[in-house]
Design a protein around this motif. Structure first.
Motif, PDB file in Angstrom:
ATOM      1  N   ARG A  16      70.944  53.443 -34.264  1.00 25.31           N
ATOM      2  CA  ARG A  16      72.260  54.045 -34.498  1.00 25.31           C
ATOM      3  C   ARG A  16      72.224  55.545 -34.212  1.00 25.31           C
ATOM      4  NH1 ARG A  16      72.748  50.637 -39.586  1.00 25.31           N
ATOM      5  NH2 ARG A  16      74.126  48.912 -39.014  1.00 25.31           N
ATOM      6  N   ASP A  20      74.406  57.687 -31.468  1.00 30.51           N
ATOM      7  CA  ASP A  20      75.170  58.910 -31.751  1.00 30.51           C
ATOM      8  C   ASP A  20      74.856  59.982 -30.718  1.00 30.51           C
ATOM      9  OD1 ASP A  20      76.333  57.743 -33.977  1.00 30.51           O
ATOM     10  OD2 ASP A  20      74.915  58.628 -35.403  1.00 30.51           O
ATOM     11  N   HIS A 234      77.900  51.034 -30.372  1.00 38.07           N
ATOM     12  CA  HIS A 234      77.936  50.832 -31.823  1.00 38.07           C
ATOM     13  C   HIS A 234      78.565  49.486 -32.186  1.00 38.07           C
ATOM     14  CE1 HIS A 234      76.251  54.329 -33.758  1.00 38.07           C
ATOM     15  NE2 HIS A 234      76.924  55.158 -32.953  1.00 38.07           N
ATOM     16  N   ARG A 238      76.701  46.564 -34.229  1.00 39.88           N
ATOM     17  CA  ARG A 238      77.253  46.128 -35.515  1.00 39.88           C
ATOM     18  C   ARG A 238      77.442  44.617 -35.534  1.00 39.88           C
ATOM     19  NH1 ARG A 238      80.609  49.823 -35.741  1.00 39.88           N
ATOM     20  NH2 ARG A 238      82.325  48.806 -34.650  1.00 39.88           N
TER      21      ARG A 238
END
Length: 275
Positions: A16, A20, A234, A238
Motif C-alpha cells: 500500500r 501511495d 489500490h 483491496r
C-alpha cells in the motif's frame, strides 16, 4: 524503478505504501513482473544527475526506501531470487522460505556479490515442479524435506542439504564472478561461460516433472488473484486481500498475479505452514 521481492513475498502494508508513492509520483500503479518483482513507472528523474544516468528524484527515492522494500541499496540489483509461490503454504516437499531468506542475507553480506549482473537469476523449486523448467543461472530443486539438487546454468549440480544450500549457491555465484572476467564482453549468465562453472551431475531420480503454472482463482492454501494488465492499484489490492481480517502479506507470482494465502500469519508476516 524495479524492486526485488525475494520469493515474491511482500507485506500488504508495504505494498500500500508503494502504491501511495506511485500515485504521488508515477503512473499510479505498481506493475508486476515475470520474475515476481514489482516496478514503478513514470517517476521523475533527479535533475542534478547526468542525462545518461536514469537516477530517480531524491524525494521519490526517500519515500521508496521508507517502505522497507529495499533492505540493501548496494545489492538491490542482484537480489533476484524466485521461489515456488505456494512454498510453506501448501504442498511441496519442503518450505523453502528459510532457504530463500538465508540466501538473500548471504548475497547482501558479501560486498563482492554486488558485482553480479542485474539479470543474474536464482530459482528455487520446492519439489512441486512449478519452477523446475524455469531458466536460471543458479537454482535448487527440493528432493525431500532435507536435500535438494543444485542447478548450474543449463546443467545439474550436486545434491546438497537444504540447510546449507544457500552457502553452495553463494559459492557458485562467487566462482561465476571470478571466471567471467570484466569489461563489456563479460558474460551475463552462467550458460554463456565458455566452460562449465562446476562439475555436472545427472539429475536425481527424484527431480519432479514440470507442472503447469498456478491457475487463477481458488487454489490450495489460498487464492491466486489475476491482476488486470499486471498493473496493481489500490482498488485491485483491496479486492484481492478482502475485508474484515485481510491478509497481512501476499506473494507476487511469476505469472503476474497475487497469491493471497489463507490462515494465520507468523511473526514475519508470512503464512504459516499448515494454513
Amino acid at each position: 524503478m524495479r524492486l526485488r521481492l525475494v520469493g515474491g513475498r511482500v507485506g500488504v502494508g508495504a505494498l500500500r505504501a508503494l502504491l501511495d508513492v506511485a500515485q504521488r509520483w508515477g503512473d499510479g500503479r505498481v506493475h508486476l513482473t515475470g520474475r515476481a518483482n514489482v516496478q514503478l513507472r513514470g517517476l521523475p528523474r533527479d535533475p542534478r544527475a547526468a542525462r545518461e544516468q536514469p537516477v530517480v528524484h531524491a524525494d521519490v527515492a526517500s519515500e521508496i526506501l521508507a517502505t522497507g522494500l529495499v533492505p540493501s541499496r548496494t545489492h538491490e540489483l542482484v537480489r533476484n531470487v524466485m521461489v515456488s509461490p505456494q512454498t510453506g503454504s501448501f504442498g511441496g516437499r519442503a518450505d523453502l522460505r528459510p532457504v530463500a531468506d538465508r540466501l538473500d542475507r548471504a548475497l547482501c553480506a558479501d560486498p563482492r556479490l554486488a558485482a553480479l549482473p542485474g539479470r543474474f537469476l536464482l530459482v528455487l523449486d520446492d519439489g512441486r515442479g512449478d519452477l523446475v523448467d524455469r531458466s536460471c543461472d543458479l537454482g535448487l530443486v527440493a528432493l525431500d524435506d532435507r536435500d535438494g539438487q543444485l542447478r548450474v546454468g543449463d546443467a545439474w549440480g550436486p545434491v546438497v542439504p537444504l540447510a546449507r544450500a544457500h552457502e553452495n549457491l553463494v559459492d557458485h555465484a562467487r566462482e561465476f564472478l571470478r571466471v567471467r572476467g570484466q569489461g563489456p564482453d563479460a558474460p551475463w549468465h552462467v550458460a554463456e561461460l565458455p566452460l562449465p562453472l562446476a562439475r555436472t551431475e545427472p539429475p536425481d531420480p527424484r527431480v519432479p516433472e514440470p507442472c503447469p503454472p498456478l491457475g487463477f482463482g481458488p487454489v490450495a492454501g489460498g487464492r491466486h488473484v489475476a491482476v488486470p494488465g499486471a498493473a496493481l492499484d489500490h482498488e485491485v489490492l483491496r479486492e484481492a486481500v478482502g475485508t474484515g481480517t485481510p491478509a497481512s502479506s501476499v506473494v507476487v507470482t511469476p505469472w503476474r498475479g497475487l497469491l493471497v494465502p489463507d490462515g494465520a500469519t507468523d511473526a514475519r508476516g508470512a503464512v504459516g505452514v499448515g494454513a
